[in-house]
Design an enzyme around this catalytic site. Structure first.
Site, PDB file in Angstrom:
ATOM      1  N   LYS A   5      -6.392  -1.108  10.747  1.00  0.00           N
ATOM      2  CA  LYS A   5      -7.659  -1.525  11.390  1.00  0.00           C
ATOM      3  C   LYS A   5      -7.434  -2.214  12.730  1.00  0.00           C
ATOM      4  O   LYS A   5      -8.207  -2.023  13.672  1.00  0.00           O
ATOM      5  CB  LYS A   5      -8.452  -2.439  10.461  1.00  0.00           C
ATOM      6  CG  LYS A   5      -7.766  -3.772  10.253  1.00  0.00           C
ATOM      7  CD  LYS A   5      -7.979  -4.354   8.907  1.00  0.00           C
ATOM      8  CE  LYS A   5      -6.849  -5.298   8.629  1.00  0.00           C
ATOM      9  NZ  LYS A   5      -6.180  -5.172   7.414  1.00  0.00           N
ATOM     10  N   GLY A  31     -10.980  -1.090   2.260  1.00  0.00           N
ATOM     11  CA  GLY A  31     -10.047  -0.552   1.266  1.00  0.00           C
ATOM     12  C   GLY A  31     -10.516   0.722   0.585  1.00  0.00           C
ATOM     13  O   GLY A  31     -10.647   1.776   1.210  1.00  0.00           O
ATOM     14  N   LYS A  37     -12.603  -4.765  11.654  1.00  0.00           N
ATOM     15  CA  LYS A  37     -13.314  -3.796  10.800  1.00  0.00           C
ATOM     16  C   LYS A  37     -14.747  -3.595  11.308  1.00  0.00           C
ATOM     17  O   LYS A  37     -15.279  -2.469  11.281  1.00  0.00           O
ATOM     18  CB  LYS A  37     -13.318  -4.285   9.358  1.00  0.00           C
ATOM     19  CG  LYS A  37     -11.930  -4.328   8.726  1.00  0.00           C
ATOM     20  CD  LYS A  37     -11.960  -5.108   7.417  1.00  0.00           C
ATOM     21  CE  LYS A  37     -10.602  -5.204   6.746  1.00  0.00           C
ATOM     22  NZ  LYS A  37     -10.584  -6.191   5.648  1.00  0.00           N
ATOM     23  N   GLU A  78      -3.124 -15.116   2.601  1.00  0.00           N
ATOM     24  CA  GLU A  78      -1.760 -15.194   3.131  1.00  0.00           C
ATOM     25  C   GLU A  78      -1.367 -16.661   3.310  1.00  0.00           C
ATOM     26  O   GLU A  78      -2.230 -17.539   3.388  1.00  0.00           O
ATOM     27  CB  GLU A  78      -1.709 -14.545   4.525  1.00  0.00           C
ATOM     28  CG  GLU A  78      -2.254 -13.145   4.595  1.00  0.00           C
ATOM     29  CD  GLU A  78      -1.254 -12.099   4.144  1.00  0.00           C
ATOM     30  OE1 GLU A  78      -0.052 -12.407   4.134  1.00  0.00           O
ATOM     31  OE2 GLU A  78      -1.692 -11.001   3.779  1.00  0.00           O
ATOM     32  N   VAL A 122     -11.086   0.254   6.724  1.00  0.00           N
ATOM     33  CA  VAL A 122     -12.219  -0.669   6.512  1.00  0.00           C
ATOM     34  C   VAL A 122     -12.594  -0.661   5.035  1.00  0.00           C
ATOM     35  O   VAL A 122     -12.875   0.387   4.456  1.00  0.00           O
ATOM     36  CB  VAL A 122     -13.445  -0.258   7.359  1.00  0.00           C
ATOM     37  CG1 VAL A 122     -14.625  -1.196   7.087  1.00  0.00           C
ATOM     38  CG2 VAL A 122     -13.106  -0.257   8.843  1.00  0.00           C
ATOM     39  N   ASP A 179      -9.690 -10.372  11.059  1.00  0.00           N
ATOM     40  CA  ASP A 179      -9.630  -9.159  10.228  1.00  0.00           C
ATOM     41  C   ASP A 179     -11.025  -8.509  10.138  1.00  0.00           C
ATOM     42  O   ASP A 179     -11.175  -7.306  10.357  1.00  0.00           O
ATOM     43  CB  ASP A 179      -9.122  -9.561   8.829  1.00  0.00           C
ATOM     44  CG  ASP A 179      -9.127  -8.413   7.849  1.00  0.00           C
ATOM     45  OD1 ASP A 179      -8.192  -7.600   7.890  1.00  0.00           O
ATOM     46  OD2 ASP A 179     -10.070  -8.309   7.047  1.00  0.00           O
ATOM     47  N   GLY A 218      -5.723  -4.350  -1.568  1.00  0.00           N
ATOM     48  CA  GLY A 218      -4.847  -4.154  -2.717  1.00  0.00           C
ATOM     49  C   GLY A 218      -4.153  -2.803  -2.652  1.00  0.00           C
ATOM     50  O   GLY A 218      -4.638  -1.874  -1.994  1.00  0.00           O
ATOM     51  N   VAL A 251       0.836  -1.204   0.000  1.00  0.00           N
ATOM     52  CA  VAL A 251       0.000   0.000   0.000  1.00  0.00           C
ATOM     53  C   VAL A 251       0.876   1.261   0.000  1.00  0.00           C
ATOM     54  O   VAL A 251       0.693   2.167  -0.820  1.00  0.00           O
ATOM     55  CB  VAL A 251      -0.955   0.002   1.218  1.00  0.00           C
ATOM     56  CG1 VAL A 251      -1.702   1.326   1.317  1.00  0.00           C
ATOM     57  CG2 VAL A 251      -1.931  -1.165   1.124  1.00  0.00           C
TER      58      VAL A 251
HETATM   59  N1  HSE Z   1      -6.890  -9.562   4.138  1.00  0.00           N
HETATM   60  C1  HSE Z   1      -7.938  -8.603   3.943  1.00  0.00           C
HETATM   61  C2  HSE Z   1      -8.982  -9.158   3.002  1.00  0.00           C
HETATM   62  C3  HSE Z   1      -7.467  -7.298   3.381  1.00  0.00           C
HETATM   63  O1  HSE Z   1      -8.848 -10.275   2.508  1.00  0.00           O
HETATM   64  O2  HSE Z   1      -9.966  -8.485   2.784  1.00  0.00           O
HETATM   65  C4  HSE Z   1      -6.859  -6.424   4.408  1.00  0.00           C
HETATM   66  O3  HSE Z   1      -7.774  -6.071   5.387  1.00  0.00           O
END
Ligand code: HSE
Length: 437
Positions: free
Chosen positions: A108, A137, A208, A193, A135, A204, A311, A18
């Site tokens: 986040k 993107g 958010k 990942e 939150v 994650d 992304g 980013v």
């Molecule tokens: N790993 C997250 C997703 C993106 O798959 O949406 C970063 O928050």
């Protein structure tokens, strides 16, 4: 009042996927960004962990391994934090604020743990603190909640806010893939990942969800307040049954005022779990790694925000939007809106949440089974909407869709079903949202 500022100097903490796009776009679009901000925005220092990494397109002279030199530099006006994690990001942001710098972050995890402390610190220091990129993107959702919809009453926020799990569930739904195979595909394509835990176990999305809930309901919410279930137990059979019944399984983050279902209690619940929604619900059309947030408001009605949730360039877009906003404020000598947590609503335990459920049971195909199962639901005050039975030799699969019931009632129903001699297994319990009430 314009302050006569001609140029604002930007420092950045971190320069990964980013951050490198932020640095690149700041240079590529510098004239437009300057015209829109009202002053030039110049990247002057970027702190990175590893100075030996080649970062094409970014002046190597900008890099330092000394994070403190960014937050303590008196010549830096605005700090972008894209290093992620709790520490040292938290301490560095606090220092930057104390030194009078506006801060823009995409972090986040930090906001979901330390949001209240960070808002307090930015208030104390009289500096802006913006975090749209934290939150979903690229999707503008936080400022719409904090500004555009602040005159309304939000009743509920339902979001697909993790792209990795949405990609996996899309592959399971559309290609009949198992969770394991869909995950492998997501990893091969770089969505997931190598250690997918944060995504597939919903950490994650829970972070958010806490941020969304805090803004929507003017209440401090941390990730510890969020009920969380991952998608690892969603089976290909669950997906096939959902599909057959006209549903799609999505990982939804849901923050709602508990009076949505008729109670007047001033509480909210915040939860993230696999959820069945009708295939004609707007969120059902959100495929692959896209994100979307569906908001229900008292006056505005239903709104949906859709786009790329992760992304380099999509997230950089949100960060640059924030950067221009804080630059404009600084040039005007003003500040953007601060957080409001005046409502201070209680966060109700998951047990009082009310929703519908789809329960799949493996049962013996003998007389009286249906009666025993139906009685168990009735005893716990859970009303059945539909029942379907699929024969399988000596056994059968019962698929029960309930009316709205509380989590506590459903949990005791499931416990008692497990004790029935005729029930061999409770195969799955999946919450159902989006049906007309
Ligand atoms: N790993 C997250 C997703 C993106 O798959 O949406 C970063 O928050």
């Amino acid at each position: 009042m314009k302050t006569g500022v001609k140029k604002l100097r930007v420092g950045m903490l971190g320069c990964g996927v980013v951050g490198s796009e932020v640095a690149r776009l700041l240079i590529t679009n510098q004239e437009d960004l300057a015209a829109r901000s009202g002053a030039g925005l110049e990247m002057v220092k970027i702190a990175v962990r590893d100075l030996s990494v080649n970062r094409p397109g970014i002046d190597p002279g900008l890099f330092t391994s000394d994070t403190e030199s960014v937050v303590n530099d008196p010549n830096i006006d605005l700090v972008i934090e894209v290093m992620g994690g709790i520490e040292p990001a938290y301490s560095l942001i606090l220092k930057a604020m104390a030194n009078g710098k506006a801060v823009v972050t995409a972090n986040k995890a930090l906001l979901a743990k330390k949001g209240a402390e960070l808002f307090h610190a930015s208030d104390e220091a009289d500096v802006d603190f913006y975090y749209e990129a934290a939150v979903a993107g690229a999707i503008p959702i936080l400022r719409p909640l904090a500004e555009s919809l602040v005159g309304d009453r939000v009743q509920r926020v339902m979001g697909i806010i993790n792209g990795t799990t949405n990609y996996i569930l899309t592959k399971m739904h559309e290609d009949g893939a198992t969770f394991e195979n869909a995950l492998k595909e997501a990893q091969a394509l770089g969505f997931a990942e190598a250690d997918p835990t944060a995504d597939v176990e919903s950490f994650d999305a829970a972070a958010k969800a806490a941020i969304l809930a805090g803004l929507a309901f003017h209440t401090q919410v941390t990730d510890d307040d969020v009920y969380r279930e991952g998608i690892t137990k969603v089976s290909a059979d669950d997906v096939a049954v959902a599909k057959d019944m006209g549903f799609v399984i999505k990982l939804l983050a849901i923050a709602e005022a508990n009076d949505v279902h008729g109670s007047n209690e001033e509480t909210i619940t915040v939860r993230v779990h696999p959820t069945m929604i009708p295939k004609n619900h707007p969120l059902a059309a959100v495929r692959e790694s896209f994100n979307a947030v569906f908001v229900q408001c008292e006056s505005a009605g239903e709104l949906m925000f859709y786009g790329r949730g992760a992304g380099g360039t999509p997230t950089a877009s949100a960060i640059l939007g924030d950067l221009v906003a804080v630059a404009r404020n600084r040039i005007e000598g003003s500040l953007g809106p601060t957080e409001t947590d005046y409502a201070d609503l209680d966060i109700a335990p998951m047990g009082v949440t009310k929703t519908r459920y789809l329960i799949r049971l493996e049962v013996l195909d003998i007389p009286g089974v249906l009666a025993a199962v139906a009685t168990t639901f009735a005893k716990n005050d859970v009303s059945i909407l539909t029942v379907r039975q699929d024969g399988r030799g000596a056994d059968a699969e019962l698929i029960v869709l309930t009316h709205i019931a509380s989590e506590n009632s459903l949990a005791s129903t499931v416990k008692q079903l497990e004790q029935l001699d005729s029930v061999k297994d409770v195969l799955s319990v999946i919450r159902v949202e989006g049906l007309p009430s």
